[in-house]
Design an enzyme around this catalytic site. Structure first.
Site, PDB file in Angstrom:
ATOM      1  N   HIS A  18      11.671  22.824   0.974  1.00 19.53           N
ATOM      2  CA  HIS A  18      10.461  22.850   1.791  1.00 19.53           C
ATOM      3  C   HIS A  18      10.635  22.017   3.066  1.00 19.53           C
ATOM      4  O   HIS A  18      10.774  20.803   2.995  1.00 19.53           O
ATOM      5  CB  HIS A  18       9.312  22.287   0.942  1.00 19.53           C
ATOM      6  CG  HIS A  18       7.977  22.327   1.589  1.00 19.53           C
ATOM      7  ND1 HIS A  18       7.289  21.190   1.947  1.00 19.53           N
ATOM      8  CD2 HIS A  18       7.194  23.380   1.937  1.00 19.53           C
ATOM      9  CE1 HIS A  18       6.131  21.531   2.476  1.00 19.53           C
ATOM     10  NE2 HIS A  18       6.035  22.846   2.478  1.00 19.53           N
ATOM     11  N   ARG A  19      10.663  22.698   4.186  1.00 18.87           N
ATOM     12  CA  ARG A  19      10.947  22.070   5.492  1.00 18.87           C
ATOM     13  C   ARG A  19      12.338  21.412   5.454  1.00 18.87           C
ATOM     14  O   ARG A  19      12.573  20.392   6.097  1.00 18.87           O
ATOM     15  CB  ARG A  19       9.871  21.043   5.871  1.00 18.87           C
ATOM     16  CG  ARG A  19       8.441  21.552   5.672  1.00 18.87           C
ATOM     17  CD  ARG A  19       7.382  20.547   6.053  1.00 18.87           C
ATOM     18  NE  ARG A  19       6.070  20.963   5.544  1.00 18.87           N
ATOM     19  CZ  ARG A  19       4.939  20.312   5.708  1.00 18.87           C
ATOM     20  NH1 ARG A  19       4.928  19.210   6.420  1.00 18.87           N
ATOM     21  NH2 ARG A  19       3.805  20.761   5.188  1.00 18.87           N
ATOM     22  N   GLU A  45      13.263  26.611   3.848  1.00 18.79           N
ATOM     23  CA  GLU A  45      11.908  26.989   4.265  1.00 18.79           C
ATOM     24  C   GLU A  45      11.680  26.594   5.718  1.00 18.79           C
ATOM     25  O   GLU A  45      11.950  25.459   6.119  1.00 18.79           O
ATOM     26  CB  GLU A  45      10.848  26.309   3.386  1.00 18.79           C
ATOM     27  CG  GLU A  45       9.502  27.016   3.495  1.00 18.79           C
ATOM     28  CD  GLU A  45       8.355  26.208   4.058  1.00 18.79           C
ATOM     29  OE1 GLU A  45       7.262  26.774   4.174  1.00 18.79           O
ATOM     30  OE2 GLU A  45       8.537  25.029   4.404  1.00 18.79           O
ATOM     31  N   ASP A  47       8.791  26.775   8.839  1.00 19.43           N
ATOM     32  CA  ASP A  47       7.491  27.108   9.431  1.00 19.43           C
ATOM     33  C   ASP A  47       7.725  27.421  10.902  1.00 19.43           C
ATOM     34  O   ASP A  47       8.474  26.719  11.573  1.00 19.43           O
ATOM     35  CB  ASP A  47       6.525  25.916   9.348  1.00 19.43           C
ATOM     36  CG  ASP A  47       6.172  25.544   7.917  1.00 19.43           C
ATOM     37  OD1 ASP A  47       5.879  26.448   7.129  1.00 19.43           O
ATOM     38  OD2 ASP A  47       6.183  24.337   7.609  1.00 19.43           O
ATOM     39  N   HIS A  60       5.940  22.523  11.661  1.00 18.53           N
ATOM     40  CA  HIS A  60       4.803  22.811  10.784  1.00 18.53           C
ATOM     41  C   HIS A  60       3.479  22.860  11.524  1.00 18.53           C
ATOM     42  O   HIS A  60       2.663  23.747  11.320  1.00 18.53           O
ATOM     43  CB  HIS A  60       4.727  21.772   9.658  1.00 18.53           C
ATOM     44  CG  HIS A  60       3.559  21.993   8.753  1.00 18.53           C
ATOM     45  ND1 HIS A  60       2.312  21.447   9.001  1.00 18.53           N
ATOM     46  CD2 HIS A  60       3.424  22.730   7.618  1.00 18.53           C
ATOM     47  CE1 HIS A  60       1.472  21.832   8.051  1.00 18.53           C
ATOM     48  NE2 HIS A  60       2.123  22.611   7.202  1.00 18.53           N
ATOM     49  N   GLU A 127       7.828  31.199   7.399  1.00 17.41           N
ATOM     50  CA  GLU A 127       6.364  31.310   7.449  1.00 17.41           C
ATOM     51  C   GLU A 127       5.862  31.505   8.878  1.00 17.41           C
ATOM     52  O   GLU A 127       6.170  30.707   9.765  1.00 17.41           O
ATOM     53  CB  GLU A 127       5.726  30.043   6.855  1.00 17.41           C
ATOM     54  CG  GLU A 127       4.203  30.107   6.902  1.00 17.41           C
ATOM     55  CD  GLU A 127       3.495  28.940   6.238  1.00 17.41           C
ATOM     56  OE1 GLU A 127       4.163  28.067   5.642  1.00 17.41           O
ATOM     57  OE2 GLU A 127       2.258  28.892   6.336  1.00 17.41           O
ATOM     58  N   GLN A 163       6.658  34.663   4.589  1.00 19.13           N
ATOM     59  CA  GLN A 163       5.444  34.139   3.948  1.00 19.13           C
ATOM     60  C   GLN A 163       4.401  33.844   5.020  1.00 19.13           C
ATOM     61  O   GLN A 163       4.728  33.482   6.148  1.00 19.13           O
ATOM     62  CB  GLN A 163       5.753  32.851   3.176  1.00 19.13           C
ATOM     63  CG  GLN A 163       6.560  31.878   4.011  1.00 19.13           C
ATOM     64  CD  GLN A 163       6.555  30.446   3.543  1.00 19.13           C
ATOM     65  OE1 GLN A 163       5.703  30.027   2.788  1.00 19.13           O
ATOM     66  NE2 GLN A 163       7.527  29.678   4.024  1.00 19.13           N
TER      67      GLN A 163
HETATM   68  O1  G3P Z   1       4.770  27.617   2.773  1.00 13.78           O
HETATM   69  C1  G3P Z   1       4.458  27.008   1.565  1.00 13.78           C
HETATM   70  C2  G3P Z   1       3.804  25.745   1.920  1.00 13.78           C
HETATM   71  O2  G3P Z   1       4.657  25.115   2.823  1.00 13.78           O
HETATM   72  C3  G3P Z   1       2.490  26.028   2.556  1.00 13.78           C
HETATM   73  O3  G3P Z   1       1.935  24.894   3.058  1.00 13.78           O
HETATM   74  O4  G3P Z   1       1.237  23.599   4.962  1.00 13.78           O
HETATM   75  O5  G3P Z   1       3.379  23.054   3.839  1.00 13.78           O
HETATM   76  O6  G3P Z   1       3.216  25.103   5.216  1.00 13.78           O
HETATM   77  P1  G3P Z   1       2.481  24.148   4.320  1.00 13.78           P
HETATM   78 CA    CA Z   2       5.253  26.326   4.880  1.00 15.70          CA
END
Ligand code: G3P
Ligand code: CA
Length: 268
Positions: A18-19, A45, A47, A60, A127, A163
């Protein structure tokens, strides 16, 4: 329907960095993604935000304030201006115990730079953030994916998952390329429930769903699985939460600590 197919090129539980490995390094920087890769995350991941001159960057927030030394909105910055910002020092200040000199002065990467760095051997979980703020972001995303031949000829061979919290944005992606596997993110304010009608609608276009792990229970997970959809809760950082979610039957999860998730998976 799409959801009845596996939709991903592995049956392994998806360990989504995540990130990047953002528990260890400044989120959405090349070192963070590299760590995620080294820690054997299955997906990087990313964003997406878009600059004033239409470049997709990894960030993000809509504003640069939290994760750089700048202020203001991404949409008001050109890429050249974004590139002047320091995307690492904030992390050193916030997490002195994890600080590294090398994080100072890190640049915000573009999507293309991330793909150039990690290439076709990596998998990307991308995303579309704030798509209503950035008209054309889906088209630009698809242009980049096609340029690097990441779209695959079908869902199973795709190196990317797309996503979004925005169904509209996902449908735009589907319209542009029907083979891209899509994951619908859902924001729940309270304990999550899901109806058969909602599940049927999701299976029309998505291969999976993602939501906060704090809002779901075993019944919810099972309902989603029975509909043939993947379920990837976010953002799971503690081992006991990872274990519980795996016991409930999730097919992967987003974590800032892909190393921890792999330790948990090894014991299963
Ligand atoms: O993309 C999954 C999760 O990351 C969604 O929340 O705010 O961290 O992008 P966020
Ligand atoms: Ca995300």
């Amino acid at each position: 329907t799409k959801g009845s197919k596996p939709g991903m090129n592995t049956n392994k539980l998806a360990n989504v960095a995540h990130r990047g490995a953002s528990g260890h390094a400044p989120e959405h920087t090349i070192p963070s993604y590299k760590l995620g890769d080294e820690m054997k995350g299955d997906y990087i991941e990313i964003d997406l935000q878009m600059t004033k001159d239409g470049e997709l960057i990894a960030m993000h927030d809509e504003s640069v304030d939290r994760t750089t030394n700048g202020t203001g909105l991404v949409k008001d910055y050109t890429l050249e201006e974004i590139k002047q910002l320091d995307a690492g020092s904030w992390f050193n200040e916030k997490y002195p115990e994890k600080a590294k000199k090398s994080y100072e002065g890190l640049q915000v990467p573009t999507l293309e730079e991330v793909i150039q760095t990690f290439g076709k051997d990596a998998r990307y979980y991308i995303e579309t953030k704030s798509p209503e703020v950035y008209p054309g972001m889906e088209k630009e995303l698809l242009r980049v994916l096609e340029k690097y031949k990441l779209t695959g000829v079908n869902e199973r061979s795709s190196k990317v998952l797309i996503q979004s919290f925005s169904k509209e944005s996902l449908l735009k992606m589907e319209d542009l390329n029907p083979n891209l596997p899509l994951v619908q993110l859902i924001s729940y304010k309270e304990q999550a429930t899901i109806s058969d009608e909602e599940l049927n609608e999701l299976t029309e276009y998505a291969v999976g769903v993602g939501m906060s792990y704090t809002k779901i229970d075993e019944d919810y997970v099972q309902q989603v699985r029975n509909a043939g959809l993947h379920i990837h809760p976010y953002t799971v950082n503690e081992k006991e939460d990872m274990e519980r979610l795996l016991d409930w039957g999730v097919t992967g999860m987003f974590t800032n600590y892909p190393d921890r998730l792999n330790e948990v998976l090894k014991k299963k």
